[in-house]
Each structure stands twice: as structure tokens, then as C-alpha cells.
Design an enzyme around this catalytic site. Structure first.
Site, PDB file in Angstrom:
ATOM      1  CE  LYS A   1      -3.760  -2.369   2.494  1.00  0.00           C
ATOM      2  NZ  LYS A   1      -4.660  -2.330   3.682  1.00  0.00           N
TER       3      LYS A   1
ATOM      4  CE1 TYR B   1      -9.017  -3.180   0.773  1.00  0.00           C
ATOM      5  CE2 TYR B   1      -8.279  -1.196  -0.334  1.00  0.00           C
ATOM      6  CZ  TYR B   1      -8.011  -2.307   0.444  1.00  0.00           C
ATOM      7  OH  TYR B   1      -6.729  -2.550   0.892  1.00  0.00           O
TER       8      TYR B   1
ATOM      9  CB  THR C   1      -7.033  -6.660   9.850  1.00  0.00           C
ATOM     10  OG1 THR C   1      -7.411  -7.785   9.053  1.00  0.00           O
ATOM     11  CG2 THR C   1      -7.477  -5.391   9.149  1.00  0.00           C
TER      12      THR C   1
ATOM     13  CG  ASN D   1      -3.499  -2.664   7.105  1.00  0.00           C
ATOM     14  OD1 ASN D   1      -3.390  -2.186   5.973  1.00  0.00           O
ATOM     15  ND2 ASN D   1      -4.501  -3.444   7.452  1.00  0.00           N
TER      16      ASN D   1
ATOM     17  CG  HIS E   1      -4.938  -6.421  -0.314  1.00  0.00           C
ATOM     18  ND1 HIS E   1      -6.149  -6.523   0.335  1.00  0.00           N
ATOM     19  CD2 HIS E   1      -5.001  -7.272  -1.365  1.00  0.00           C
ATOM     20  CE1 HIS E   1      -6.908  -7.400  -0.320  1.00  0.00           C
ATOM     21  NE2 HIS E   1      -6.241  -7.869  -1.355  1.00  0.00           N
TER      22      HIS E   1
ATOM     23  CD  GLU F   1      -8.444  -9.330  -3.593  1.00  0.00           C
ATOM     24  OE1 GLU F   1      -9.219  -8.898  -2.721  1.00  0.00           O
ATOM     25  OE2 GLU F   1      -7.296  -9.759  -3.324  1.00  0.00           O
TER      26      GLU F   1
END
Ligand code: DAT
Ligand code: MG
Length: 149
Positions: free
Chosen positions: A9, A49, A91, A112, A115, A126
Site C-alpha cells: 500500500k 474494496y 488486520t 497497515n 494487502h 483480485e
């Protein structure tokens, strides 16, 4: 062979964790079959998402993912979907185990770092959302017979 979708991310990229994260998957014994450094459009973020669209954090999550570039990857290997989730950690990084990516580098749930697909079926969806077939390489690592019995 099983495949999963992994994305470093914006916070992971900004904090210079790309090399370390890729290294963890490589040294584990998984095979990289696709990778791109990219800005994420709002449309792609909202699709990725989509399952969370009714949640209160959806807006800020989309803002975050589109705020700065990410590294999108596909990794391959036996049990890679579940194993990647183990390498990534829980998570919320405040309670992710030490030794996991989130446990080692994160503090709050909205930052975080990484993914990973949560199931084989999700991984397939995905991968198809983020990569075209031509962007994925079908190849065999010379280390394969030293990683698999
Ligand atoms: P994971 O990324 O571990 O699969 P998830 O699918 O439940 O977790 O949520 C997707 C992302 O949304 C997560 O990585 C961070 C963010 N998120 C989840 N729950 C949140 C919350 N309660 N507050 C803020 N952000 C949250
Ligand atoms: Mg998830």
C-alpha cells in the site's frame, strides 16, 4: 499452482519497505509471476474494496489507497493464499504478531502496509481485476526442486 494478489500500500512504498516485503515472499520460496508499480484510480480502488463499501471507513480507505503509488503483485506457490496472510499478519497491526509484516512495521489499522487476498476465490477475482493475462509470466524457478519435495 495456487496464486494470490499482494499489494504494498502507499504507506509501505513511502516508508521504503518495498524491498524488504518482496524479499520475505522470495525467501519463503514463493514465485513472483506479476508485478507493477502504479497509481491506483478511484474506480479500481472502489472495485477492489467493493465488499467494504457500506463500512464507515470505506471513504478514507479509498482516499488512502489512491493517495500515492502502490506495488501490485501476483505470487505463486503451494498454499500461497493462506501462507501470505500468515506472513502479512492480523488486520490491525497493533495486535499483529511480531515477525509478520504488519506486526513488524505497523501501528494503526488505517496504515497497515500491505494487502493480501483472503481466499483462493477472492485471489482469482483480485488478480483478474489488477492484471491482464499478458502481464503474468508463466515460468518455473530453477530452485523449485529445492523448495518442493
Ligand atoms: P485485511 O486487509 O486484513 O483483509 P479487511 O479486508 O477486513 O482486512 O479490511 C480491508 C482494509 O480496510 C484493512 O486492511 C484496513 C481497512 N480497515 C479494516 N477495518 C477497518 C476499521 N475498523 N477501521 C479503519 N480501517 C479499517
Ligand atoms: Mg480483506
Amino acid at each position: 499452482m495456487e496464486r494470490t494478489f499482494i499489494m504494498i500500500k502507499p504507506d509501505g512504498v513511502q516508508r521504503g519497505l518495498v524491498g524488504d516485503i518482496i524479499s520475505r515472499f522470495e525467501t519463503k520460496g514463493f514465485t513472483l509471476v506479476g508485478m507493477k508499480f502504479m497509481a491506483v484510480s478511484r474506480e479500481l480502488a472502489e472495485k477492489h474494496y467493493g465488499v467494504h463499501k457500506e463500512r464507515p471507513f470505506f471513504g478514507s480507505l479509498v482516499e488512502f489507497i489512491t493517495s500515492s503509488p502502490v506495488v501490485a503483485m501476483v505470487w505463486e506457490g503451494e498454499g500461497v493464499v493462506g501462507s501470505a496472510r500468515t506472513l502479512i499478519g492480523a488486520t490491525n497491526p497493533i495486535s499483529s504478531a511480531p515477525g509478520t509484516i504488519r506486526g513488524d512495521y505497523g501501528v494503526t489499522i488505517g496504515r497497515n502496509i500491505i494487502h493480501g487476498s483472503d481466499a483462493i476465490e477472492t485471489a482469482q477475482t483480485e488478480i483478474a481485476l489488477w492484471f491482464s493475462d499478458e502481464e503474468l509470466a508463466n515460468w518455473e524457478s530453477c530452485a523449485k526442486s529445492w523448495i518442493y519435495e
